[in-house]
Design a protein around this motif. Structure first.
Motif, PDB file in Angstrom:
ATOM      1  N   HIS A 119       0.843  -1.189   0.000  1.00  0.00           N
ATOM      2  CA  HIS A 119       0.000   0.000   0.000  1.00  0.00           C
ATOM      3  C   HIS A 119       0.882   1.244   0.000  1.00  0.00           C
ATOM      4  N   LYS A 121       1.878   4.339   1.183  1.00  0.00           N
ATOM      5  CA  LYS A 121       1.592   5.023   2.447  1.00  0.00           C
ATOM      6  C   LYS A 121       1.832   6.521   2.343  1.00  0.00           C
ATOM      7  N   THR A 122       3.026   6.881   1.871  1.00  0.00           N
ATOM      8  CA  THR A 122       3.355   8.304   1.752  1.00  0.00           C
ATOM      9  C   THR A 122       4.057   8.554   0.425  1.00  0.00           C
ATOM     10  N   THR A 131       3.701   0.203   2.533  1.00  0.00           N
ATOM     11  CA  THR A 131       3.457  -0.701   3.647  1.00  0.00           C
ATOM     12  C   THR A 131       3.330  -2.080   3.032  1.00  0.00           C
ATOM     13  N   ASP A 140       7.002  -0.923   6.876  1.00  0.00           N
ATOM     14  CA  ASP A 140       7.099   0.155   5.900  1.00  0.00           C
ATOM     15  C   ASP A 140       8.478   0.132   5.268  1.00  0.00           C
TER      16      ASP A 140
END
Length: 157
Positions: A119, A121-122, A131, A140
């Motif tokens: 995923h 994340k940032t 992630t 992460d």
């Protein structure tokens, strides 16, 4: 053939703006002896077949009216959704994918691998963070954006 894609982009963007759609990509490629002009469009919540037909018909009419013809060879016009595993090519694609499950391929190995899924994340100008669920171990992992060869949305199994 960038002049073809540039011309098509200039024509299609006002059509898309009018209907609150956005352009995902344009390709003009030769496959199996035939030329294909592919325009990938989308909107929040996904694009429908009827919406693709609307853009295709409007764009086709506008292309037919241009003189001189920007595409002298015969071609097939295809207007479609970029699909569930669409490529992430520009900053807006990445920004829209924050929170989504993505697949990235790297130019060189990181931690012994060149392919990662997780995923998003940032997202920052120089790096992104995924992630990752690695056999039940969730962690992460940061990636330099300059190390990413390609990225796309992925389907999580």
């Amino acid at each position: 053939m960038s002049t073809v894609t540039d011309t098509v982009k200039t024509l299609v963007e006002p059509i898309l703006d009018e209907h609150h759609f956005f352009l995902s990509d344009i390709e003009f490629v030769k496959e199996g002896g035939s030329w294909y002009l592919r325009v990938y469009i989308d909107k929040t919540g996904g694009i429908s077949l009827d919406e693709c037909v609307l853009v295709s018909e409007t764009l086709s009419e506008q292309l037919d009216q241009l003189d001189p013809d920007p595409i002298p060879q015969a071609y097939f016009l295809e207007v479609s959704s970029p699909g569930a595993e669409r490529p992430l090519k520009n900053e807006q694609d990445f920004a829209n994918a924050v929170g989504d499950y993505i697949h990235i391929s790297l130019f060189k190995k990181q931690n012994g691998k060149k392919v990662f899924e997780g995923h998003l994340k940032t997202l920052a100008p120089e790096q992104l963070t995924l992630t990752i669920n690695d056999k039940g171990r969730i962690h992460d992992q940061d990636f330099l954006r300059s190390d990413i060869a390609s990225a796309r949305l992925a389907i999580e199994f």
